[in-house]
Enzyme design. Structure first.
Site, PDB file in Angstrom:
ATOM      1  N   THR A 132       0.918  -1.189   0.140  1.00 44.30           N
ATOM      2  CA  THR A 132      -0.054   0.098  -0.065  1.00 44.30           C
ATOM      3  C   THR A 132       0.966   1.286  -0.091  1.00 44.30           C
ATOM      4  OG1 THR A 132      -1.724  -1.156   1.233  1.00 44.30           O
ATOM      5  CG2 THR A 132      -1.840   1.150   1.215  1.00 44.30           C
ATOM      6  N   ALA A 136      -2.285   4.849  -3.330  1.00 49.03           N
ATOM      7  CA  ALA A 136      -2.669   3.538  -4.072  1.00 49.03           C
ATOM      8  C   ALA A 136      -2.933   2.399  -2.848  1.00 49.03           C
ATOM      9  CB  ALA A 136      -1.483   3.030  -4.881  1.00 49.03           C
ATOM     10  N   SER A 138      -6.710   0.491  -2.671  1.00 48.98           N
ATOM     11  CA  SER A 138      -7.662  -0.485  -3.153  1.00 48.98           C
ATOM     12  C   SER A 138      -6.891  -0.912  -4.659  1.00 48.98           C
ATOM     13  CB  SER A 138      -8.947   0.076  -3.155  1.00 48.98           C
ATOM     14  OG  SER A 138      -9.538   0.081  -2.066  1.00 48.98           O
ATOM     15  N   ILE A 163       2.292  -0.163   6.925  1.00 54.60           N
ATOM     16  CA  ILE A 163       3.002  -1.496   6.729  1.00 54.60           C
ATOM     17  C   ILE A 163       3.007  -2.045   8.126  1.00 54.60           C
ATOM     18  CG2 ILE A 163       4.920  -2.726   5.797  1.00 54.60           C
ATOM     19  CD1 ILE A 163       2.910  -1.102   3.558  1.00 54.60           C
ATOM     20  N   ARG A 275     -25.672 -12.473  33.936  1.00 53.60           N
ATOM     21  CA  ARG A 275     -26.262 -11.232  34.165  1.00 53.60           C
ATOM     22  C   ARG A 275     -27.743 -11.427  34.563  1.00 53.60           C
ATOM     23  NH1 ARG A 275     -25.626  -6.143  35.996  1.00 53.60           N
ATOM     24  NH2 ARG A 275     -26.852  -4.468  34.986  1.00 53.60           N
ATOM     25  N   GLY A 347     -24.355  -4.508  27.785  1.00 55.40           N
ATOM     26  CA  GLY A 347     -25.105  -3.060  28.338  1.00 55.40           C
ATOM     27  C   GLY A 347     -24.105  -1.913  28.325  1.00 55.40           C
ATOM     28  N   GLY A 348     -24.148  -1.473  29.436  1.00 55.73           N
ATOM     29  CA  GLY A 348     -23.230  -0.078  29.573  1.00 55.73           C
ATOM     30  C   GLY A 348     -21.598  -0.536  30.164  1.00 55.73           C
ATOM     31  N   GLU A 371      -6.180  -6.138   3.533  1.00 59.77           N
ATOM     32  CA  GLU A 371      -6.366  -7.236   2.719  1.00 59.77           C
ATOM     33  C   GLU A 371      -7.391  -7.090   1.520  1.00 59.77           C
ATOM     34  OE1 GLU A 371      -3.920  -9.997   2.164  1.00 59.77           O
ATOM     35  OE2 GLU A 371      -2.881  -8.895   3.805  1.00 59.77           O
ATOM     36  N   THR A 373     -10.536  -4.196   0.858  1.00 65.28           N
ATOM     37  CA  THR A 373     -11.972  -3.782   1.521  1.00 65.28           C
ATOM     38  C   THR A 373     -12.988  -4.884   1.232  1.00 65.28           C
ATOM     39  OG1 THR A 373     -12.477  -2.120   0.061  1.00 65.28           O
ATOM     40  CG2 THR A 373     -10.712  -1.304   1.649  1.00 65.28           C
TER      41      THR A 373
HETATM   42  C1  LIG Z   1      -3.820  -1.333  10.519  1.00 63.81           C
HETATM   43  C2  LIG Z   1      -3.569  -1.484   9.074  1.00 63.81           C
HETATM   44  C3  LIG Z   1      -2.548  -2.241   8.583  1.00 63.81           C
HETATM   45  C4  LIG Z   1      -2.330  -2.496   7.429  1.00 63.81           C
HETATM   46  N1  LIG Z   1      -1.497  -3.491   6.960  1.00 63.81           N
HETATM   47  C5  LIG Z   1      -0.977  -3.274   5.891  1.00 63.81           C
HETATM   48  C6  LIG Z   1       0.483  -4.130   5.436  1.00 63.81           C
HETATM   49  O1  LIG Z   1       0.929  -4.762   6.096  1.00 63.81           O
HETATM   50  N2  LIG Z   1       0.773  -4.060   4.174  1.00 63.81           N
HETATM   51  C7  LIG Z   1       0.201  -3.320   3.115  1.00 63.81           C
HETATM   52  O2  LIG Z   1       0.518  -3.290   2.071  1.00 63.81           O
HETATM   53  N3  LIG Z   1      -1.047  -2.522   3.627  1.00 63.81           N
HETATM   54  C8  LIG Z   1      -1.694  -2.674   4.735  1.00 63.81           C
HETATM   55  N4  LIG Z   1      -2.724  -1.740   4.982  1.00 63.81           N
HETATM   56  C9  LIG Z   1      -3.465  -1.112   4.192  1.00 63.81           C
HETATM   57  C10 LIG Z   1      -4.750  -1.563   3.619  1.00 63.81           C
HETATM   58  O3  LIG Z   1      -4.592  -2.877   2.938  1.00 63.81           O
HETATM   59  C11 LIG Z   1      -5.485  -0.553   2.877  1.00 63.81           C
HETATM   60  O4  LIG Z   1      -5.768   0.448   3.833  1.00 63.81           O
HETATM   61  C12 LIG Z   1      -6.731  -1.020   2.122  1.00 63.81           C
HETATM   62  O5  LIG Z   1      -6.303  -1.927   1.106  1.00 63.81           O
HETATM   63  C13 LIG Z   1      -7.365   0.122   1.551  1.00 63.81           C
HETATM   64  O6  LIG Z   1      -6.629   0.994   0.850  1.00 63.81           O
HETATM   65  P1  LIG Z   1      -6.874   2.784   1.394  1.00 63.81           P
HETATM   66  O7  LIG Z   1      -6.817   2.896   2.842  1.00 63.81           O
HETATM   67  O8  LIG Z   1      -6.036   3.417   0.336  1.00 63.81           O
HETATM   68  O9  LIG Z   1      -8.554   3.078   0.921  1.00 63.81           O
HETATM   69  P2  LIG Z   1      -9.073   3.469  -0.476  1.00 63.81           P
HETATM   70  O10 LIG Z   1      -8.653   2.467  -1.578  1.00 63.81           O
HETATM   71  O11 LIG Z   1      -8.746   4.924  -0.767  1.00 63.81           O
HETATM   72  O12 LIG Z   1     -10.584   3.214  -0.367  1.00 63.81           O
HETATM   73  C14 LIG Z   1     -11.203   4.127   0.383  1.00 63.81           C
HETATM   74  C15 LIG Z   1     -12.856   3.707   0.469  1.00 63.81           C
HETATM   75  O13 LIG Z   1     -13.288   3.480  -1.241  1.00 63.81           O
HETATM   76  C16 LIG Z   1     -13.729   2.245  -1.271  1.00 63.81           C
HETATM   77  N5  LIG Z   1     -13.520   1.925  -2.605  1.00 63.81           N
HETATM   78  C17 LIG Z   1     -12.120   1.942  -3.214  1.00 63.81           C
HETATM   79  N6  LIG Z   1     -12.064   1.461  -4.505  1.00 63.81           N
HETATM   80  C18 LIG Z   1     -13.378   1.082  -4.504  1.00 63.81           C
HETATM   81  C19 LIG Z   1     -14.244   0.412  -5.747  1.00 63.81           C
HETATM   82  N7  LIG Z   1     -13.444   0.124  -7.004  1.00 63.81           N
HETATM   83  N8  LIG Z   1     -15.434   0.022  -5.431  1.00 63.81           N
HETATM   84  C20 LIG Z   1     -15.921   0.382  -4.200  1.00 63.81           C
HETATM   85  N9  LIG Z   1     -15.290   0.928  -3.319  1.00 63.81           N
HETATM   86  C21 LIG Z   1     -14.008   1.364  -3.337  1.00 63.81           C
HETATM   87  C22 LIG Z   1     -12.942   1.553  -0.347  1.00 63.81           C
HETATM   88  O14 LIG Z   1     -13.566   0.022  -0.110  1.00 63.81           O
HETATM   89  C23 LIG Z   1     -13.083   2.043   1.077  1.00 63.81           C
HETATM   90  O15 LIG Z   1     -14.194   2.028   1.794  1.00 63.81           O
HETATM   91  C24 LIG Z   1      -2.968  -1.798   6.494  1.00 63.81           C
HETATM   92  C25 LIG Z   1      -3.789  -0.796   6.853  1.00 63.81           C
HETATM   93  C26 LIG Z   1      -4.154  -0.744   8.165  1.00 63.81           C
HETATM   94  C27 LIG Z   1      -5.116   0.477   8.647  1.00 63.81           C
END
Ligand SMILES: Cc1cc2nc3c(=O)[nH]c(=O)nc-3n(C[C@H](O)[C@H](O)[C@H](O)COP(=O)(O)OP(=O)(O)OC[C@H]3O[C@@H](n4cnc5c(N)ncnc54)[C@H](O)[C@@H]3O)c2cc1C
Length: 388
Positions: A132, A136, A138, A163, A275, A347-348, A371, A373
């Site tokens: 990621t 870049a 998704s 990462i 409870r 609950g609370g 991995e 969304t």
């Molecule tokens: C705690 C954490 C650990 C992570 N670990 C790793 C790691 O080890 N290695 C690594 O490489 N990455 C890692 N990531 C990254 C993670 O895989 C990305 O955050 C994820 O793939 C989404 O990318 P983005 O955050 O840029 O969201 P975006 O791609 O910008 O998406 C934003 C929103 O738009 C939606 N969206 C985007 N494209 C479409 C589409 N074509 N159709 C419908 N909806 C869409 C998405 O579903 C989301 O709701 C990690 C993230 C976090 C928060």
């Protein structure tokens, strides 16, 4: 809980795997679970947990015997991920990330690379998978990190974000684009970056909602030189590796999510039995029973699908991407649902940190995001049914 015990017992493991699982359960119960709340509160990387995991030699299961490892079935690996994650989701993802990052090296690496790099993973090294970037997520094909050949070296320029293990890893599986190749998909390449390589720097680690004990780092590469011998497969072969690596890591993050789901379900059941309101244990109210019934039914079916995917992988199936997407989607939505309902049933008290469900709900959320969304998984699954 007989239903779930019987489901677990239906998975066939070898004798050694059963013993291994028993020791992982003991570790999870006696050491990882009791430390989890404090690690979450202080957002401290769980060094002690990593040490204990290494004392059991659990990284060895990621590596073939020829390179110092002791592999197990994919089903046994997933069972370990689920156990560790139920006890401490942060520790679960830290450990599983090393598998996600190193599996492509095992599957696609040259003999020399495996001999040189895998023994340090087998003996407890941490891996990171760096895909990621800030612009870049998704759409990984939009990545901008550049790999420029320079004699016997490759020069890396760019950056990665979010990462896992990014500030602590011994070895990074890093994706970028080969300089000079204009086609986005054909440019993607993959290399192994070793800890402390000059030009690699950690910009920051994130302050997160959940998984607070795992570290999530932003990385920068400035004229970062790696030997060309660290290129995995050839220039432009990265997309194939990326997809293969996601197919193995998605069931793994699903097992991690199911660990959270199991923990939340157990806590919910224990609480509604104990409870009392209006002179009754609250489990005696039909509204509560109906909710538990729905959660139990979904959990049982999703776990059955986990073992279905494990059997596909262990049976040598090459094409299980859609099954893996269905599993990741379902397991993570379910983890979020059960954790949220578990808070509701407390609950609370569920809203307060004295009860584990508060943490489980925060930990569950990311499973729907990383991995791929869940929107992306819905797209992948739906697209699969388009008639050609
Ligand atoms: C705690 C954490 C650990 C992570 N670990 C790793 C790691 O080890 N290695 C690594 O490489 N990455 C890692 N990531 C990254 C993670 O895989 C990305 O955050 C994820 O793939 C989404 O990318 P983005 O955050 O840029 O969201 P975006 O791609 O910008 O998406 C934003 C929103 O738009 C939606 N969206 C985007 N494209 C479409 C589409 N074509 N159709 C419908 N909806 C869409 C998405 O579903 C989301 O709701 C990690 C993230 C976090 C928060």
């Amino acid at each position: 809980m007989k239903v779930f015990e019987r489901l677990d017992a239906s998975v066939s493991f070898g004798e050694e795997e059963r013993l291994l699982l028993e020791s992982v359960r003991k570790l999870a119960r006696e050491k990882l679970a009791p430390r989890a709340a404090e690690l979450d509160r202080t957002a401290t990387f769980p060094q002690e947990n990593v040490r204990d995991i290494n004392q059991l030699g659990l990284n060895a299961m990621f590596v073939p015997e020829a390179y110092g490892g002791s592999p197990v079935s994919y089903a046994a690996y997933l069972a370990c991920v689920r156990e560790i994650s139920a006890a401490c989701a942060s520790t679960g993802i830290i450990w599983a990330t090393t598998f996600h990052a190193m599996k492509p090296l095992v599957d696609f690496g040259a003999e020399e690379q495996k001999k040189r790099l895998l023994p340090r993973i087998a003996s407890g090294g941490l891996g990171a998978l760096a895909i990621t970037e800030p612009t870049a997520g998704s759409d990984a094909t939009g990545m901008k990190t550049r790999f420029t050949p320079d004699g016997d070296h490759i020069v890396i320029d760019g950056g990665k974000t979010f990462i896992t293990n990014g500030d602590l890893a011994d070895l990074y599986l890093l994706f970028g684009k080969w300089s000079g190749e204009a086609d986005d998909r054909r440019a993607i390449s993959c290399l192994l970056l070793e800890k402390n390589t000059p030009g690699l720097s950690v910009l920051r680690t994130e302050d997160k909602m959940g998984h607070r004990a795992s570290s999530t780092a932003a990385l920068a590469f400035e004229r970062c030189r790696v030997p060309r011998a660290n290129l995995l497969a050839g220039p432009g072969e990265g997309l194939k590796l990326l997809l293969a690596s996601l197919n193995r890591s998605r069931p793994s993050v699903a097992a991690h999510a199911l660990g959270i789901a199991r923990a939340a379900f157990q806590d919910a059941v224990a609480y509604v039995n104990q409870r009392r309101q209006s002179g009754h244990a609250i489990i005696e109210f039909q509204g509560i029973q109906f909710l538990l019934a729905d959660l139990a039914a979904e959990l049982a079916q999703c776990e059955a699908w986990l073992w279905h995917v494990a059997r596909l992988v262990d049976g040598g199936a090459a094409d299980f991407g859609i099954e893996a997407s269905i599993l990741k989607l379902r397991a993570s939505d379910l983890a979020m649902r059960i954790a949220t309902e578990a808070v509701q049933l407390h609950g609370g008290y569920g809203y307060c940190k004295d009860y584990r469900v508060e943490r489980l709900m925060r930990d569950a959320k990311i499973t729907q995001i990383w991995e791929g969304t869940n929107q992306i998984h819905r797209q992948l699954i739906g697209r699969h049914f388009t008639e050609k």
